[in-house]
Design an enzyme around this catalytic site. Structure first.
Site, PDB file in Angstrom:
ATOM      1  N   ASP A   1       1.392  -0.980   0.023  1.00  0.00           N
ATOM      2  CA  ASP A   1      -0.194  -0.131  -0.094  1.00  0.00           C
ATOM      3  C   ASP A   1       1.168   1.123  -0.357  1.00  0.00           C
ATOM      4  O   ASP A   1       1.146   1.598   1.279  1.00  0.00           O
ATOM      5  CB  ASP A   1      -1.171   0.022   1.013  1.00  0.00           C
ATOM      6  CG  ASP A   1      -1.657   1.052   1.773  1.00  0.00           C
ATOM      7  OD1 ASP A   1      -1.307   2.379  -0.019  1.00  0.00           O
ATOM      8  OD2 ASP A   1      -2.445   1.066   2.718  1.00  0.00           O
TER       9      ASP A   1
ATOM     10  N   LYS B   1       2.833  11.916  -3.349  1.00  0.00           N
ATOM     11  CA  LYS B   1       1.865  10.661  -4.469  1.00  0.00           C
ATOM     12  C   LYS B   1       1.358  11.001  -5.126  1.00  0.00           C
ATOM     13  O   LYS B   1       0.601  11.372  -6.123  1.00  0.00           O
ATOM     14  CB  LYS B   1       1.367   9.811  -3.535  1.00  0.00           C
ATOM     15  CG  LYS B   1       0.229   8.898  -3.811  1.00  0.00           C
ATOM     16  CD  LYS B   1      -0.806   7.933  -3.211  1.00  0.00           C
ATOM     17  CE  LYS B   1      -1.375   7.243  -3.633  1.00  0.00           C
ATOM     18  NZ  LYS B   1      -2.018   5.993  -2.463  1.00  0.00           N
TER      19      LYS B   1
ATOM     20  N   GLU C   1      -7.517   0.621  -4.505  1.00  0.00           N
ATOM     21  CA  GLU C   1      -7.194   0.411  -2.671  1.00  0.00           C
ATOM     22  C   GLU C   1      -8.615  -0.126  -2.536  1.00  0.00           C
ATOM     23  O   GLU C   1      -8.116  -1.391  -1.979  1.00  0.00           O
ATOM     24  CB  GLU C   1      -6.629   1.637  -2.654  1.00  0.00           C
ATOM     25  CG  GLU C   1      -5.104   1.679  -2.566  1.00  0.00           C
ATOM     26  CD  GLU C   1      -5.426   3.499  -2.472  1.00  0.00           C
ATOM     27  OE1 GLU C   1      -5.990   4.201  -2.048  1.00  0.00           O
ATOM     28  OE2 GLU C   1      -3.974   4.283  -2.638  1.00  0.00           O
TER      29      GLU C   1
ATOM     30  N   ASP D   1     -12.723   6.016   2.334  1.00  0.00           N
ATOM     31  CA  ASP D   1     -10.940   5.452   2.398  1.00  0.00           C
ATOM     32  C   ASP D   1     -10.833   7.384   3.605  1.00  0.00           C
ATOM     33  O   ASP D   1     -10.874   8.244   2.267  1.00  0.00           O
ATOM     34  CB  ASP D   1      -9.950   5.516   1.520  1.00  0.00           C
ATOM     35  CG  ASP D   1      -8.640   5.553   1.593  1.00  0.00           C
ATOM     36  OD1 ASP D   1      -8.826   5.893   2.679  1.00  0.00           O
ATOM     37  OD2 ASP D   1      -8.363   4.409   1.088  1.00  0.00           O
TER      38      ASP D   1
HETATM   39  P1  ADP Z   1      -2.832   7.870   3.652  1.00  0.00           P
HETATM   40  O1  ADP Z   1      -3.705   6.643   3.109  1.00  0.00           O
HETATM   41  O2  ADP Z   1      -3.347   8.829   2.977  1.00  0.00           O
HETATM   42  O3  ADP Z   1      -1.673   6.902   3.259  1.00  0.00           O
HETATM   43  P2  ADP Z   1      -2.942   6.678   6.517  1.00  0.00           P
HETATM   44  O4  ADP Z   1      -4.667   5.300   6.516  1.00  0.00           O
HETATM   45  O5  ADP Z   1      -2.096   5.797   7.097  1.00  0.00           O
HETATM   46  O6  ADP Z   1      -2.948   7.435   5.258  1.00  0.00           O
HETATM   47  O7  ADP Z   1      -4.093   7.411   7.532  1.00  0.00           O
HETATM   48  C1  ADP Z   1      -3.253   8.079   8.280  1.00  0.00           C
HETATM   49  C2  ADP Z   1      -3.806   9.341   9.017  1.00  0.00           C
HETATM   50  O8  ADP Z   1      -5.132   8.064   9.994  1.00  0.00           O
HETATM   51  C3  ADP Z   1      -3.331  10.180   9.908  1.00  0.00           C
HETATM   52  O9  ADP Z   1      -4.377  11.409   9.761  1.00  0.00           O
HETATM   53  C4  ADP Z   1      -3.531   9.981  10.790  1.00  0.00           C
HETATM   54  O10 ADP Z   1      -3.637  10.434  12.133  1.00  0.00           O
HETATM   55  C5  ADP Z   1      -4.771   9.355  10.827  1.00  0.00           C
HETATM   56  N1  ADP Z   1      -4.555   8.289  12.581  1.00  0.00           N
HETATM   57  C6  ADP Z   1      -3.685   7.137  12.539  1.00  0.00           C
HETATM   58  N2  ADP Z   1      -4.529   6.170  13.788  1.00  0.00           N
HETATM   59  C7  ADP Z   1      -5.973   7.283  14.044  1.00  0.00           C
HETATM   60  C8  ADP Z   1      -6.247   7.254  15.372  1.00  0.00           C
HETATM   61  N3  ADP Z   1      -5.872   5.661  16.642  1.00  0.00           N
HETATM   62  N4  ADP Z   1      -8.158   8.272  15.834  1.00  0.00           N
HETATM   63  C9  ADP Z   1      -7.652   9.068  15.012  1.00  0.00           C
HETATM   64  N5  ADP Z   1      -7.369   9.338  13.532  1.00  0.00           N
HETATM   65  C10 ADP Z   1      -6.047   8.160  13.294  1.00  0.00           C
HETATM   66 MG    MG Z   2      -4.468   4.911   1.921  1.00  0.00          MG
END
Ligand code: ADP
Ligand code: MG
Length: 618
Positions: free
Chosen positions: A23, A86, A186, A210
């Site tokens: 991912d 990205k 995705e 998402d």
């Molecule tokens: P991307 O797909 O954009 O790379 P992610 O799916 O990894 O991103 O999501 C990252 C986001 O999720 C960040 O803003 C992070 O702060 C948030 N996040 C991670 N854990 C938690 C949580 N326990 N509660 C709320 N938000 C969270």
């Molecule tokens: Mg993602």
């Protein structure tokens, strides 16, 4: 070199190799594999954590770090710390100019439609190279943790990614030394992780919601016969968990009467507060109150207050869901499963509102920031042939076709066709007594084959001698679920037949990759100019070729003065090719184009009747 080992149980030779699922996220990236128990699992390179922040830092000494170590430099060394790459992948400067201010590093504008570059120090990097660095880090972590070479991967992309963005993702994989077996959407991967779409006779309409760090997207998918069809996508490329962090930060600034200007000048404090805000947000996913301090600034916030602050943002995501449903022509109650993806769906308010919107419980059993990688691992397992009962899914990213007269591309399987698929067309000969027919298979979207990628060439031999136009040659394309193309040519009157298997080679050739690597060490702005000139020249040459062929073939349809004038324009263009001025070349191309367009239309009309006789292959 592939490593070969002996399977002790069976005594047979066995290639010790594993396909991983990746991912490649805007905020975080991760890599997963199928463990010996047959279950997908995210790879944890001891001590480094599961998620790799998608951040690259160029150190003063020339070394490069990726992930958590790079994250620390976001505020202390913003110019050399590349995040959110990205967003730039497969994009031209025109595409991203609107939100240029978002990037703290230098995104280079070369006033063209070519892909953006990023300047770090004195060097230029493409988003493909930077994404390649992130993928390389993931590959190395996987190798370190699993203690085997990892050379093949499935990589996920958002459903709304276009061909150029998908291509760029593939190329990034190549640069990282990965053979990218499949680019998967995705939402498709997330669905697979939940086991939805794994049964051949399953039919479902689902929504995948998402919400990541900086982006939101929702996809409506229809699953049928193992094929995942994207009915619609919607979203906001600047809406995500970062907005929640900002809401908390702004709340604290107001509560404590902090001076925003002072704060802007104190990057250490600023960054500290930002991190605290994210910490608070995460804490409030499981508790009702966050209470802390930084430099004696009290930092407290209740879950209730937090939800009040973010409610408008959550509502915006629901508005997108509404539009996605409209575009798909599906009602909320017709959605059978709702899947939560992305770290920000951990926030309880998000889950509640989404469940209420669709009127059903959402799937949140699998860790939302792992679900895409886990699904990608399942996909890789399917490709490895370990789940032979499943057929899959994906669309062809580029059109497939053959060369017809005049070097034209005749598309047989259009891009975005679902696989597996089959298509064919009938052709005939162009010369009396022609006994062989050359069939050249191409991939790409351009009208002239020489601008597309050649995949294969073969000859159908032994056609009985007949007058031109009489033989009937059926050419059939069969594209199987793994993207392997079989081309079959059969002359119907005699029954002679020829078949080849073609493996579409998406993306860059090894030589091109090598060239890119060399370029990446030295490319400068001058290269960009140079390339633009070369491109203009090539375009000019192609135009000359086409125009001259046109005159040759269609002299009878044109008047004397038209021919003379066209020849003048042709000579004008030819003369410009070596002047070293791309704008001049473009001007000459345009002039010639303008002048000849009406003739082309005239000839086209006349040619229609001829075309009815059947297409001819040279
Ligand atoms: P991307 O797909 O954009 O790379 P992610 O799916 O990894 O991103 O999501 C990252 C986001 O999720 C960040 O803003 C992070 O702060 C948030 N996040 C991670 N854990 C938690 C949580 N326990 N509660 C709320 N938000 C969270
Ligand atoms: Mg993602």
């Amino acid at each position: 070199m592939a490593k070969v080992s002996i399977n002790l149980a069976t005594g047979s030779l066995q290639k010790e190799e594993l396909i991983v699922g990746i991912d490649l996220g805007t905020t975080n990236s991760l890599v997963a594999f199928i463990n010996p128990d047959g279950n997908p699992q995210v790879i944890n390179d001891t001590g480094k954590g599961l998620l790799v922040p998608s951040i690259v830092h160029f150190q003063a000494d020339g070394s490069i770090v990726v992930g958590n170590e790079a994250k620390e430099f976001l505020t202390s060394d913003p110019e050399n710390t590349i995040f959110s790459v990205k967003r730039l992948l497969g994009r031209s400067y025109q595409d991203i100019a609107r939100y240029r201010d978002f990037f703290s590093y230098k995104v280079i504008d070369d006033n063209s439609e070519s892909l953006v570059k990023i300047k770090v120090g004195e060097k230029f990097y493409t988003p493909i190279e930077l994404s390649g660095l992130i993928l390389k880090e993931l590959k190395e972590r996987a190798e370190h943790a699993l203690k085997i070479p990892v050379n093949r991967a499935v990589i996920t992309v958002p459903a709304y990614f276009n061909d150029s963005q998908r291509q760029a993702t593939r190329d990034a994989g190549k640069l990282a030394g990965l053979d990218v077996l499949r680019i998967v959407n995705e939402p498709t991967a997330a669905s697979l992780a939940y086991g939805i779409g794994l049964k051949p006779d399953e039919e479902k309409t689902i929504a995948v919601y998402d919400l990541g760090g900086g982006t939101f997207d929702v996809s409506i998918l229809k699953i049928q016969n193992g094929i995942f069809e994207v009915l619609s996508t919607n979203g906001d490329t600047f809406l995500g968990g970062d907005d929640f962090d900002r809401a908390v930060l702004n709340y604290w600034i107001t509560e404590n009467n902090l001076d925003p200007e002072n704060l802007a000048n104190d990057q250490v404090l600023n960054q500290g507060l930002r991190l605290k805000a994210e910490e608070a947000k995460k804490a409030l996913s499981t508790q009702n109150l966050f209470n802390d301090s930084l430099n004696r600034i009290p930092l407290a916030i209740s879950k209730q207050k937090f939800e009040e602050l973010i409610a408008p943002k959550v509502q915006e995501t629901l508005d997108c869901c509404k539009k996605a449903l409209e575009d798909a022509g599906v009602k909320a109650e017709e959605i059978q499963e709702v899947i939560m993806v992305g770290g920000s769906t951990r926030t309880p308010l998000v889950k509640e509102r989404v469940a209420a919107f669709f009127g059903k419980a959402v799937h949140d059993q699998i860790n939302p920031d792992q679900v895409v990688a886990l699904g990608a691992a399942i996909q890789s397992d399917i490709l490895a042939g370990n789940r032979s009962d499943i057929l899959l899914l994906d669309v062809t990213p580029l059109s497939l076709g053959i060369e017809t007269m005049g070097g034209l591309m005749d598309v047989i399987i259009p891009r975005n066709s679902k696989v597996p698929t089959k298509a064919g067309r009938q052709y005939t000969t162009s010369v009396d007594g022609q006994v062989n027919m050359k069939i050249s298979v191409f991939q790409g979207e351009r009208d002239l084959v020489n601008e597309n990628r050649k995949l294969a060439e073969f000859e159908l031999k032994g056609i009985p001698a007949m007058p031109a136009g009489l033989p009937k040659v059926d050419i059939n394309f069969l594209l199987n679920a793994d993207g392997i193309l079989t081309v079959q040519a059969i002359e119907l009157r005699s029954g002679i037949k020829q078949e080849v298997e073609v493996k579409p080679t998406y993306g860059l050739s090894d030589a091109e990759v090598e060239q890119m690597l060399i370029d990446s060490i030295q490319h400068a702005q001058a290269d960009v100019q140079q390339r633009m000139l070369i491109e203009a020249r090539t375009e000019g040459e192609q135009m000359l070729y086409t125009a001259e062929r046109f005159l040759e073939k269609n002299e009878t349809y044109l008047q004397e003065n038209e021919i003379v004038e066209t020849k003048n324009y042709i000579e004008g263009l030819r003369a410009s090719l070596n002047a070293g001025d791309k704008d001049l070349i473009h001007a000459k191309i345009d002039e010639l184009n303008e002048y000849t367009r009406p003739f082309a239309e005239r000839v086209m009309d006349m040619a229609i009747s001829r075309a009815m006789k059947g297409k001819q292959i040279e």
